[in-house]
Write an enzyme that holds these catalytic residues in place. Structure first.
Site, mmCIF file in Angstrom:
data_model
loop_
_atom_site.group_PDB
_atom_site.id
_atom_site.type_symbol
_atom_site.label_atom_id
_atom_site.label_comp_id
_atom_site.label_asym_id
_atom_site.label_seq_id
_atom_site.Cartn_x
_atom_site.Cartn_y
_atom_site.Cartn_z
ATOM 1 N N ARG A 1 -13.632 -6.118 -14.736
ATOM 2 C CA ARG A 1 -13.430 -7.368 -14.001
ATOM 3 C C ARG A 1 -14.611 -7.553 -13.060
ATOM 4 N NH1 ARG A 1 -8.229 -7.815 -10.409
ATOM 5 N NH2 ARG A 1 -9.267 -6.438 -8.956
ATOM 6 N N ARG B 1 1.916 -11.236 -1.503
ATOM 7 C CA ARG B 1 2.278 -9.948 -2.110
ATOM 8 C C ARG B 1 2.387 -8.820 -1.094
ATOM 9 N NH1 ARG B 1 -3.030 -8.841 -5.855
ATOM 10 N NH2 ARG B 1 -2.597 -6.628 -5.685
ATOM 11 N N GLU C 1 -4.135 -15.108 -13.459
ATOM 12 C CA GLU C 1 -3.511 -14.716 -12.188
ATOM 13 C C GLU C 1 -3.045 -15.925 -11.402
ATOM 14 O OE1 GLU C 1 -5.804 -11.159 -10.312
ATOM 15 O OE2 GLU C 1 -7.284 -12.602 -10.997
ATOM 16 N N ARG D 1 -11.639 -2.264 -11.541
ATOM 17 C CA ARG D 1 -11.712 -3.139 -10.354
ATOM 18 C C ARG D 1 -13.061 -2.882 -9.690
ATOM 19 N NH1 ARG D 1 -5.718 -1.872 -9.871
ATOM 20 N NH2 ARG D 1 -4.698 -3.856 -9.497
ATOM 21 N N HIS E 1 0.803 -1.219 0.000
ATOM 22 C CA HIS E 1 0.000 0.000 0.000
ATOM 23 C C HIS E 1 0.835 1.268 0.000
ATOM 24 C CE1 HIS E 1 -4.112 -1.402 1.103
ATOM 25 N NE2 HIS E 1 -4.298 -0.406 0.284
ATOM 26 N N CYS F 1 -2.339 -6.301 -16.857
ATOM 27 C CA CYS F 1 -2.925 -5.207 -16.063
ATOM 28 C C CYS F 1 -2.359 -5.142 -14.648
ATOM 29 C CB CYS F 1 -4.440 -5.314 -16.031
ATOM 30 S SG CYS F 1 -5.017 -6.828 -15.276
ATOM 31 N N ASN G 1 0.295 -9.118 -10.527
ATOM 32 C CA ASN G 1 0.471 -9.019 -9.072
ATOM 33 C C ASN G 1 0.190 -10.376 -8.434
ATOM 34 O OD1 ASN G 1 0.690 -6.313 -9.662
ATOM 35 N ND2 ASN G 1 -1.386 -5.807 -9.007
ATOM 36 N N ASP G 2 -0.971 -10.938 -8.777
ATOM 37 C CA ASP G 2 -1.312 -12.237 -8.200
ATOM 38 C C ASP G 2 -0.533 -13.372 -8.851
ATOM 39 O OD1 ASP G 2 -3.120 -12.007 -6.010
ATOM 40 O OD2 ASP G 2 -4.554 -11.115 -7.396
HETATM 41 C C1 PEP Z 1 -3.301 -8.511 -10.385
HETATM 42 O O1 PEP Z 1 -3.408 -9.450 -9.593
HETATM 43 O O2 PEP Z 1 -2.276 -8.276 -11.054
HETATM 44 C C2 PEP Z 1 -4.423 -7.581 -10.575
HETATM 45 C C3 PEP Z 1 -4.411 -6.672 -11.516
HETATM 46 O O3 PEP Z 1 -5.443 -7.685 -9.688
HETATM 47 P P1 PEP Z 1 -5.409 -7.053 -8.212
HETATM 48 O O4 PEP Z 1 -4.114 -6.324 -8.028
HETATM 49 O O5 PEP Z 1 -6.604 -6.179 -8.108
HETATM 50 O O6 PEP Z 1 -5.520 -8.301 -7.362
HETATM 51 MG MG MG Z 2 -5.386 -9.942 -8.784
#
Ligand code: PEP
Ligand code: MG
Length: 949
Positions: free
Chosen positions: A720, A847, A813, A684, A577, A884, A836-837
């Site tokens: 999404r 993460r 993901e 999102r 964050h 993304c 990210n995931d």
């Molecule tokens: C991701 O996981 O990369 C993603 C874009 O989704 P979020 O960060 O909202 O989990």
């Molecule tokens: Mg994600």
């Protein structure tokens, strides 16, 4: 978790003695596949050490630590012995509950059991029960005690009207953990009953955990429905539990003593009138429990026996628990505390037997009949492991961290370390401690006031306004006041109250409340610093580089961007964050640089490169000048990129990539288009849901989606579907607590379990779309069937609500989805890779992990290979692929994603112009060559070095 069911209960058993009963129980556990045969020896050995008789005709035989390896699965079996079995010392057992447990899970079960058991004796009822249901009823259905003590009374609370007062009453019940968060809504719907003399009663039996009564009076007289409102009872009702209290209340009113209640100036007087639990001014003392398995049956029995030797009341409570004190003479109540090793017990005794305290403390310290390893002997793991072997980085050295927010910054180090607080637990006198606390609160309030005046960003101002509200919370003041009157010192009382309130909020698994808990701890720490005379290291006069172990979002919000040139942290990762907030504020940041940075001497010159994730200590003059020149160049380049933000991103050799925006709300869509977005690549939607106080209905959702589509004026929108669960709970969508929420019911798994929520979201989307380009994708798909089920749902709805330009795809993901891409690609319209995931699950690193997330680098070749597989599979079927996750805006990742033939990059709006400019400077063939090389490397660091070269 262990739970009782009728299937576990064997009725009408017979055994001549305890040994025969143990044989039966062990055989049943073996038959149920819970244990190996050798577990019987464990049951017998445990009884040798001490009887497992619990009281009320119940025994709880279980194995010893030595026989834990005989347990295959945690579970229980219950046997009813109508004729009884002598468990030793003439104690007759009618129900034996044999426990197979590998660790101390059975403590939880005991806690449930002893909470359910009242004071009365169940022996006869258990021997006469004629069905498994009846036994279960006896174990679970025993009447629960109504809570009425100092925690449920609020006198003179700030309230403007009936609703306000009602909220205050419900809040007290919530804090005492008697009701669920939905209780307030039920209470609102209930009909308030006027009792006369300005007293009102409102009750609900919905969302009640424990029956309880709160009584609140307003600061100034109010009116409700044209009648006076001087006091309000909020009842959390449960069965018959409240009957005696209501009888007492009626008598009070009939005897004309309502005024006594309203005139009562302190909580004790109110409780005395209502017959509640009156807090005593009893001597008390605390001790940390060191028994390895907590206060389980054996030590609890020793403690109860000792307490019984004293001719007066002995109470004990868990300092960080929410329950009231219990009698230390009751074995079942002691077990009900569920105390674990390391938790602090507080004993309080009647003044006449004050000498019991040292004896109790000595007994607990001595292990209550068990061998205990003293807590102090266990080397505590330092919360901030600045190991002594670490050395401060030397002048001229460069530290590699994680690039968290781009930009170059230079300035003196302003090192802020977590303070350690040292204070006595007991205070001088309640009056003196109260004065100290008030002075500290006043000082902190003034500081915050100054910060509010200084903050230019409204979101940051709001954080401080919330802090002010927290400090002014009369509930906190009341609880602290109570502790001061019991002799605690101001810092001890303050910290205990803040800590309990924060834990309660955290335990709700509610994202908003959890954030409030972080704020509560933050503001609590500031007051504690005042009380302990610790002052913050003064900020340097010139713009500085802030160095901290970890920067919380509210720490970042506290920063004055004109004074903070950069941020350097020991821990944290790029998707934390604080990194996201730093990027939003435009402050260059390097995170996860290791604990050695905490040893940098304050004032040392630092040079940060937020783009490459590097920090140089005491840089040489030429290096500094070079970096600052680069900063100027970069700023110039950014200005040039901004000027060309509306032009497409086409490489020098004519290959085009779409650059879209990630958004989480509908409101800012015009600004996003204004930054050069060619479409939205990730909406999102859970953020839209989170911004609503309850599940937004179809019409409300349709309006939100329509607003985005209108703003995009014909550009595509990739939406999404709701991605909650895991680390993203929705306050109004209760999800069962999970050990591993990231591996639990989240994303599509959750919405497929609640298809009506998903259907209503899909309908709202289709209705909003009309003839505009809409792309719908599902999060966290890991199985082919999940995708197919979701797709079927869309097809069904499309038959009712046709749209002309729709594509349906999935997010990649989860590694299984990338590995299945060749199969999935035949069916989907597109893929969008959530790096990210995908990185988190591929590298098995949370993460948000405070120390490991720095290693969760999406440029790891393992992740790049999954991206490569996905793109090749999609293109083989003529489908497109976007990225993304945060990686799409990482300047070192852009050439590689381009080289892997990704078709679209979706990034935060402020990165669009820069990403486009970077694409324009590259050649596709050169990027493809680079990507092939990267796929063959062994680590993220090697990949970054390759790109850098
Ligand atoms: C991701 O996981 O990369 C993603 C874009 O989704 P979020 O960060 O909202 O989990
Ligand atoms: Mg994600």
């Amino acid at each position: 978790m262990l739970q009782f069911t009728t299937a576990q209960i064997a009725m009408g058993q017979e055994a001549v003695d305890k040994s025969a009963a143990l044989d039966l129980l062990a055989a049943r556990l073996v038959e149920d596949g819970l244990v190996a045969e050798g577990y019987l020896a464990g049951l017998q050995a445990r009884e040798q050490q001490g009887s497992t008789y619990l009281g009320q005709g119940i025994a709880i035989p279980h194995g010893t630590p030595q026989t834990r390896d005989q347990v295959f699965a945690t579970g229980v079996c219950l046997m009813q012995f109508p004729a009884g079995v002598d468990w030793g010392d003439g104690q007759i057992v009618h129900l034996a509950i044999a426990i197979a447990a590998r660790s101390d899970e059975h403590l939880r079960l005991l806690q449930q059991l002893t909470r359910a058991l009242g004071e009365g004796d169940l022996s006869v009822a258990l021997s006469q029960a004629d069905s498994a249901e009846a036994v279960l009823q006896l174990l679970q259905g025993a009447p629960r005690e109504l809570l009425l003590d100092e925690r449920s009374i609020g006198l003179g609370v700030a309230a403007d009207d009936f609703d306000d007062l009602l909220w205050q009453g419900a809040r007290l019940l919530r804090r005492a953990d008697c009701v669920e968060s939905g209780f307030i809504t039920h209470l609102h719907r209930a009909e308030p009953l006027p009792l006369g003399h300005g007293l009102w009663l409102v009750a609900s039996d919905q969302a009640v955990r424990q029956p309880a009564l709160a009584f609140v009076t307003p600061q100034q007289p109010l009116r409700h429905l044209d009648r006076p409102l001087a006091g309000l009872f909020c009842l959390a009702a449960h069965g018959e539990a409240q009957a005696p209290l209501l009888d007492r209340l009626c008598s009070l009113l009939i005897e004309g003593r309502a005024q006594d209640l309203l005139r009562a100036s302190d909580v004790r007087a109110v409780l005395a009138l209502l017959g509640g639990e009156v807090p005593g001014d009893w001597p008390s003392a605390r001790i940390t429990l060191a028994n390895p398995h907590g206060l389980h049956a054996r030590p609890a029995k020793v403690l109860a026996q000792l307490a019984k030797e004293f001719p007066g009341e002995v109470r004990v409570r868990l300092v960080d628990g929410v329950g009231s004190p219990v009698s230390a003479k009751s074995l079942s109540k002691l077990l009900g505390l569920g105390a674990r090793r390391g938790q602090v017990l507080e004993f309080s005794v009647e003044p006449a037997i004050a000498d019991a305290l040292p004896a109790l403390l000595a007994a607990v310290e001595g292990g209550l009949g068990e061998e205990v390893e003293p807590l102090a002997a266990l080397a505590p793991l330092p919360s901030e492991p600045v190991a002594t072997t670490l050395a401060a980085p030397v002048a001229g050295s460069t530290i590699q961290g994680v690039a968290a927010a781009p930009g170059i910054a230079a300035g003196p180090a302003h090192v802020q370390l977590q303070q350690h607080f040292d204070y006595p637990l007991r205070g001088e006198s309640p009056g003196h401690e109260l004065q100290r606390l008030e002075a500290a609160l006043l000082q902190v309030r003034n500081d915050i006031e100054a910060l509010i005046r200084r903050s230019e960003v409204s979101a940051i101002r709001e954080i401080f306004v919330t802090h002010q509200e927290m400090l002014a919370d009369p509930g906190l003041a009341e609880e602290v006041g109570l502790r001061l009157r019991q002799g605690e010192s101001a810092p001890a009382a303050w910290l205990a109250v803040i800590d309990t309130a924060a834990r309660q909020q955290e335990s709700l698994q509610d994202a908003l409340l959890a954030e409030r808990a972080a704020d509560l701890r933050d503001v609590g720490r500031r007051v504690l610093m005042q009380l302990c005379g610790i002052s913050e290291t003064p900020e340097p006069k010139q713009p500085y580089v802030l160095v901290m172990a970890e920067v919380g979002p509210s720490d970042v919000a506290r920063l004055d961007p004109s004074r903070v040139a950069g941020i350097l942290t020991a821990r944290g990762g790029a998707t934390a964050h604080s990194a996201i907030v730093a990027r939003a504020l435009g402050i260059p940041a390097v995170v996860g640089a290791g604990d050695a940075v905490l040893l940098i001497a304050p004032g040392t010159a630092l040079l940060l490169d937020g783009q490459r994730g590097r920090a140089t200590v005491d840089p040489a003059t030429e290096q500094l000048e070079k970096a600052l020149a680069e900063r100027d160049r970069r700023e110039k380049a950014l200005r040039a990129a901004h000027a060309r933000r509306f032009e497409p991103a086409v490489t020098q050799d004519g290959h085009a990539v779409e650059v879209f925006a990630n958004i989480g709300e509908s409101a800012g869509i015009d600004a996003v288009v204004e930054q050069g977005a060619e479409g939205v690549g990730l909406l999102r939607t859970e953020l839209i849901f989170m911004a609503h106080p309850q599940l937004p209905d179809e019409a409300a959702q349709e309006a939100e989606y329509r607003r985005v589509l209108d703003g995009l004026a014909g550009r595509p929108l990739v939406v999404r579907t709701l991605d909650v669960g895991g680390d993203k709970p929705l306050p109004y969508w209760p999800i069962a607590k999970e050990e591993n929420p990231f591996l639990g019911v989240r994303g599509i798994r959750l919405t497929l379990q609640r298809p009506q929520v998903m259907e209503s979201q899909l309908r709202a989307l289709l209705r909003a779309a009309g003839d505009r380009p809409l792309r719908i994708m599902f999060p966290m798909v890991g199985q082919l069937e999940e995708w197919r089920e979701a797709r079927r749902m869309v097809d069904r709805l499309l038959a009712q609500i046709p749209v002309s330009d729709l594509q349906v795809g999935i997010m990649i993901e989860v590694p299984s989805a990338a590995l299945l891409a060749p199969v999935l690609a035949a069916e989907v319209d597109f893929f969008s890779i959530g790096t990210n995931d995908l990185t988190q699950y591929t590298l098995a690193i949370d993460r948000g992990h405070p120390s490991l997330s720095a290693q969760a680098d999406g440029l790891h070749p393992a992740v790049l290979n999954l991206i490569d597989m996905t793109v090749r599979a999609a293109h083989a079927h003529g489908k497109w692929v976007g990225v993304c996750g945060e990686l799409a805006a990482d300047p070192q990742a852009v050439p590689l994603l381009l080289g892997l033939d990704v078709d679209e990059l979706s990034v935060a709006a402020r990165s669009i112009a820069e990403v486009k400019a970077q694409v324009r400077a590259l050649g596709i063939e050169q990027a493809r060559g680079l990507a092939r090389q990267a796929l063959a490397l062994g680590s993220a660091a090697d990949v970054r070095a390759l790109v850098e070269k």
